[in-house]
Design an enzyme around this catalytic site. Structure first.
Site, PDB file in Angstrom:
ATOM      1  N   TYR A 106      22.244  81.834  49.578  1.00  0.00           N
ATOM      2  CA  TYR A 106      23.807  81.366  49.127  1.00  0.00           C
ATOM      3  C   TYR A 106      23.986  80.252  48.062  1.00  0.00           C
ATOM      4  O   TYR A 106      24.460  80.245  47.395  1.00  0.00           O
ATOM      5  CB  TYR A 106      24.777  81.118  50.225  1.00  0.00           C
ATOM      6  CG  TYR A 106      25.153  82.297  50.894  1.00  0.00           C
ATOM      7  CD1 TYR A 106      25.855  83.366  50.425  1.00  0.00           C
ATOM      8  CD2 TYR A 106      24.704  82.682  52.307  1.00  0.00           C
ATOM      9  CE1 TYR A 106      26.236  84.691  50.806  1.00  0.00           C
ATOM     10  CE2 TYR A 106      25.268  83.999  52.893  1.00  0.00           C
ATOM     11  CZ  TYR A 106      25.816  84.785  52.199  1.00  0.00           C
ATOM     12  OH  TYR A 106      26.339  85.944  52.817  1.00  0.00           O
ATOM     13  N   GLU A 199       6.305  84.166  76.725  1.00  0.00           N
ATOM     14  CA  GLU A 199       6.948  85.062  75.737  1.00  0.00           C
ATOM     15  C   GLU A 199       8.448  85.477  75.894  1.00  0.00           C
ATOM     16  O   GLU A 199       9.331  85.078  75.112  1.00  0.00           O
ATOM     17  CB  GLU A 199       6.484  86.785  75.881  1.00  0.00           C
ATOM     18  CG  GLU A 199       6.956  87.324  74.903  1.00  0.00           C
ATOM     19  CD  GLU A 199       6.672  89.035  74.850  1.00  0.00           C
ATOM     20  OE1 GLU A 199       5.649  89.282  75.830  1.00  0.00           O
ATOM     21  OE2 GLU A 199       7.188  89.894  74.773  1.00  0.00           O
ATOM     22  N   ASP A 251       4.063  89.999  78.064  1.00  0.00           N
ATOM     23  CA  ASP A 251       4.278  91.245  78.668  1.00  0.00           C
ATOM     24  C   ASP A 251       2.779  91.895  78.629  1.00  0.00           C
ATOM     25  O   ASP A 251       2.081  91.780  77.585  1.00  0.00           O
ATOM     26  CB  ASP A 251       5.324  92.225  77.820  1.00  0.00           C
ATOM     27  CG  ASP A 251       6.655  91.562  78.521  1.00  0.00           C
ATOM     28  OD1 ASP A 251       6.619  90.894  79.554  1.00  0.00           O
ATOM     29  OD2 ASP A 251       7.560  91.990  77.783  1.00  0.00           O
TER      30      ASP A 251
END
Lengths: 363, 523
Positions: A106, A199, A251
């Protein structure tokens, strides 16, 4: 003088960023003034020019260069955008202000330098990183913050208005955002002797509640999925400036495995950058073999997971026997497990049993 | 006059008609069959009347090699029925004028004034203004007024009607005035029933397109609402008028042979052939007579009907007649065509091409083609197609015309041309006998010779258009390129000045100049 306890890289890097930006400006200014079409040269970021460097243990760019010249009509607009981005970043950095990629997109419009889309402006910022050999956080363009840190580390802010103020990172029970202010702060003192990167937010909170930072003398870092570059750089600083070993818990699936790998060995996307990775960090779990050994509740691997495993198997970063063994195990059991899976053994099992065992195993 | 030849064509049928209907005059025949001449309905009729008279006027001026000045006024006279009105039509020209003794017949007798020679003529319907006047009389029962002078001392004024049964002019009034101002030309004025509102678009198209192929003419039209349409000449230069020629042996039919035999002063076949046919000399005539087994001394007037039919077939079969030459044609020429297109369409680019003369079935013809691009030509998703025959616009049945088929069959992409471009295509055929497909005479038949010539002409002009488009694209690209440089170089200067911490921006004028020079070279 507590301040001098650790060798700081923060001031240095800012100085380097400003110098690099200014010399880029002078180079272009001089070319123009002599009546030449200005041009800049940078390493090519095309896939053929991305190599894995086993010594640095990260991806690096090869020798191939691209030249961006104002003589070429197709380069003219991106070249101008690049010079604008450099001028904008210089302004940010020298005034100690920060911005985001979205903000850059922007801001350009105020200079009649409209980008056609966000992707275009992102590419220009990446070009600028490549030209300068610095990551955008160094010239004060930050991602959206989402990762956090918690633990006994006292930092001293360098951002305007907060200079000299210190903060202990245990002061807020939700952890402290790894944003521009934290990233640019100096490390003052710590009692921790390790870093544990996690995580998922749920487990990060559980660890804080279970006093993992005290029990294991650790600084806890939430990567919140694939960690942002500022977080990767922050982890590296914890490792290199404070000499703390880093353990990563994700995980138990190919995606978690790769989150750890990017912290350790970096990403191809950031091959033009240095000092984002922590080569000595360890992936401590959840391994495929943990799924077997701890008899964790599982989901079956789907096709995308399997495909990803084959990709990782061929990836030079994964050539280590440990990684290859885990990939093969995943392929064999065709199952995956989340960190939360340990809750089947009670809420504290993961802290009481699993964590100490794994920290020991990957020491 | 080719017109005369066509009249005979119809006259031939007339003869047959006599058997069935007994005494029926030419006027009567057309009265009963006015569709053939284009007076199908009130809107068509008013268009056809204007068109016939304007074309006569153009011919009248051109035969003197004078740039035509034609004034047409249509004024409202009263209601005729729910949908039709009575209009007064007045057409003035600066043409050759009609000799006084011929005025009554020329305007009051259908099929008057035939010649047995051929040259390119406008008249598509072949009946000139007479049919228009006849139609006016049928619908309004009012006399026509004719004023004419050849520019000498007198002006002749006639009021006349047509005795339809007898095909004779009825002179109601006749005046002779002194021509003090040496005025020359013809004024025709008469009333007719019609539907102007419905005919208006076609009439305006007609004037615009006529102006396009007659850029040396001043055309003025005042419509019943008093609106003035003016088409001003842009050149005094006029095409070479056509020379009269004899008919070519390949192009004759039985009726024409009979007419020629009727009027010939020659007493033997050899002289008959040499004197009445185009490009037939003594040698060729002799060879033909041998070929067809006709005695050179045979008196043509003694030929039986069967022998005449056989003669026609043999003429068509004989391979050694020389092809007709094109001196009897008067194409517009590339210069005038270009001027006309530029004047009426105001395009950005125009390419014109005139083909060399060609023949079909013994009739010489020349194709002229023009392609105009951009400017005031509208973008409408399809090409604008303008068709002309002997400098007359063809406004009906576009889809059936051979030009349209050739245009549609062309691979335009080869020439970088897309159908959504603002493009107008003009095809002009001039011939002593335009190969119309139907009696309506509004579109050209698909003759292979004609098709080939149109195709070649289109390809030639399309190539020129392609050159133009390629060049323009190049110029556009260069302009854009320069625009990009002059947009971005100052910005680079501005940003690098602030980045380098300098006070004064670098001098980029040199760089900008070099870009311009570089650019101009490429253009």
């Amino acid at each position: 003088m507590e301040k001098k306890k650790f060798k700081s890289t923060v001031i240095e890097r800012r100085k380097e960023a400003l110098e690099n930006l200014e010399s880029l400006g002078i180079k272009i200014y001089d070319q123009l003034d002599k009546g030449f079409f200005p041009s800049v040269e940078m390493p090519s970021r095309s896939l053929e020019n991305i190599h894995y460097d086993p010594l640095l243990r990260q991806f690096i760019l090869g020798d191939r260069k691209v030249r961006r010249s104002a003589r070429n009509i197709r380069h003219l607009k991106p070249f101008t955008q690049l010079v604008w981005a450099a001028a904008f970043s210089h302004e940010l950095t020298s005034q100690r202000k920060t911005s985001t990629l979205r903000d850059v997109y922007y801001s350009a419009q105020a200079y009649e330098m409209t980008f056609t889309d966000q992707q275009e402006s992102n590419n220009i910022i990446t070009d600028l990183e490549t030209v300068l050999g610095l990551s955008r956080e160094d010239f004060n363009i930050f991602p959206e913050e989402r990762s956090a840190v918690f633990g006994d580390l006292t930092i001293e802010y360098t951002v305007p208005g907060y200079e000299g103020r210190t903060l202990n990172l245990t002061s807020h029970p939700d952890g402290v955002l790894i944003g521009p202010a934290l990233t640019s702060s100096e490390f003052v003192k710590t009692t921790a002797d390790k870093v544990i990167a996690i995580e998922k937010g749920g487990l990060f909170t559980r660890f804080i509640e279970e006093n993992v930072h005290k029990k294991f003398n650790a600084i806890l870092v939430l990567t919140a999925g694939q960690s942002p570059r500022a977080t990767r750089h922050f982890i590296r600083r914890l490792n290199s400036e404070l000499n703390l070993p880093v353990y990563i818990f994700t995980d138990g699936d190919p995606w978690g495995m790769h989150i750890a790998m990017v912290i350790i060995s970096g990403s191809a996307n950031a091959a033009h950058l240095r000092e984002l990775n922590t080569p000595d960090a360890k992936w401590s779990g959840v391994w495929a073999t943990d799924i077997v050994n701890y008899k964790l509740p599982t989901d079956p691997l789907d096709d995308v997971d399997i495909k990803r495993l084959y990709e990782l198997q061929r990836d030079p970063r994964y050539k280590d026997p440990l990684w290859q063994r885990e990939i093969k195990t995943f392929m064999k059991i065709k199952k995956k497990a989340e960190q939360e899976a340990f809750s089947r053994y009670g809420l504290t099992y993961i802290v009481d049993e699993y964590l100490p065992a794994k920290l020991e195993e990957t020491k | 006059m080719s017109r005369a030849y066509r009249k005979k064509d119809v006259g031939g049928r007339l003869k047959v008609a006599q058997v069935t209907f007994e005494e029926i005059s030419a006027s009567d025949f057309f009265y009963r069959n006015r569709d053939i001449a284009g007076f199908t309905n009130p809107s068509r009729a008013i268009f056809a009347a204007i068109r016939e008279l304007v074309e006569n006027s153009l011919d009248a001026a051109e035969s003197l090699k004078i740039p035509p000045d034609i004034y047409v006024r249509l004024s409202f006279e009263g209601e005729a029925s729910k949908e039709t009105q009575i209009y007064k039509l007045r057409v003035e020209d600066n043409g050759i004028g009609v000799p006084p003794r011929h005025i009554p017949s020329a305007f009051g007798q259908v099929l008057f004034g035939s010649k047995y020679k051929l040259k390119q003529q406008r008249g598509t319907f072949g009946l000139g203004g007479k049919m228009a006047i006849l139609y006016g009389q049928i619908t309004t029962h009012q006399p026509a007024s004719i004023i004419s002078s050849n520019g000498m001392s007198r002006i002749y004024m006639y009021k006349l009607m047509i005795d339809i049964q007898k095909n004779r002019p009825l002179i109601l009034d006749r005046k002779v005035l002194l021509n003090k101002e040496q005025w020359r030309g013809t004024i025709v004025e008469f009333c007719l029933e019609g539907d102007y509102l419905r005919a208006m678009p076609k009439i305006l198209d007609y004037f615009k397109q006529t102006a396009m192929v007659n850029p040396y003419a001043n055309l003025t039209f005042v419509d019943p609402k008093g609106r003035l349409y003016k088409f001003t000449r842009v050149t005094e230069h006029m095409p070479e008028p056509p020379k009269e020629t004899l008919p070519h042996p390949y192009g004759v039919d039985v009726e024409l042979l009979q007419r020629l035999i009727h009027i010939t002063p020659y007493k033997n076949m050899l002289e008959f052939l040499i004197n009445h046919f185009h490009r037939v000399g003594e040698k060729t005539a002799q060879k033909f007579l041998d070929f067809s087994n006709i005695s050179p001394s045979r008196n043509p007037k003694k030929l039986s009907h069967e022998e005449i039919v056989r003669l026609m077939h043999m003429l068509k079969k004989f391979k050694e007649f020389l092809p007709p030459d094109a001196s009897c044609l008067s194409p517009l020429g590339e210069e005038l065509l270009k001027v006309g297109v530029v004047k009426e369409l105001k395009p950005e680019f125009v390419a014109v091409h005139q083909r060399r003369p060609a023949t079909y079935a013994g009739h010489p013809f020349i194709i002229e083609v023009g392609i105009a691009y951009g400017g005031e030509i509208p973008k409408k998703g399809a090409f604008l197609i303008y068709r002309f025959a002997n400098r007359i616009p063809l406004l009906y049945d576009e889809a059936s015309d051979v030009s349209v088929r050739v245009i549609n069959d062309m691979n335009w992409r080869r020439y970088k041309v897309a159908s959504d471009m603002p493009i107008a295509i003009l095809v002009h055929i001039c011939s002593t006998k335009v190969p119309y497909k139907t009696v309506g005479k509004e579109f050209i038949a698909d003759r292979p010779e004609v098709r080939r010539e149109i195709g070649n002409g289109l390809r030639e002009t399309a190539r020129q258009l392609q050159h133009f488009l390629t060049r323009r694209e190049h110029v556009d690209r260069e302009r854009k390129r320069l625009g990009v440089f002059s947009k971005y170089l100052p910005k680079i200067a501005q940003f690098s000045t602030s980045l380098a911490g300098k006070k004064k921006p670098p001098d980029i004028e040199k760089l900008l100049r070099s870009v311009k020079k570089f650019g101009e070279e490429e253009v």
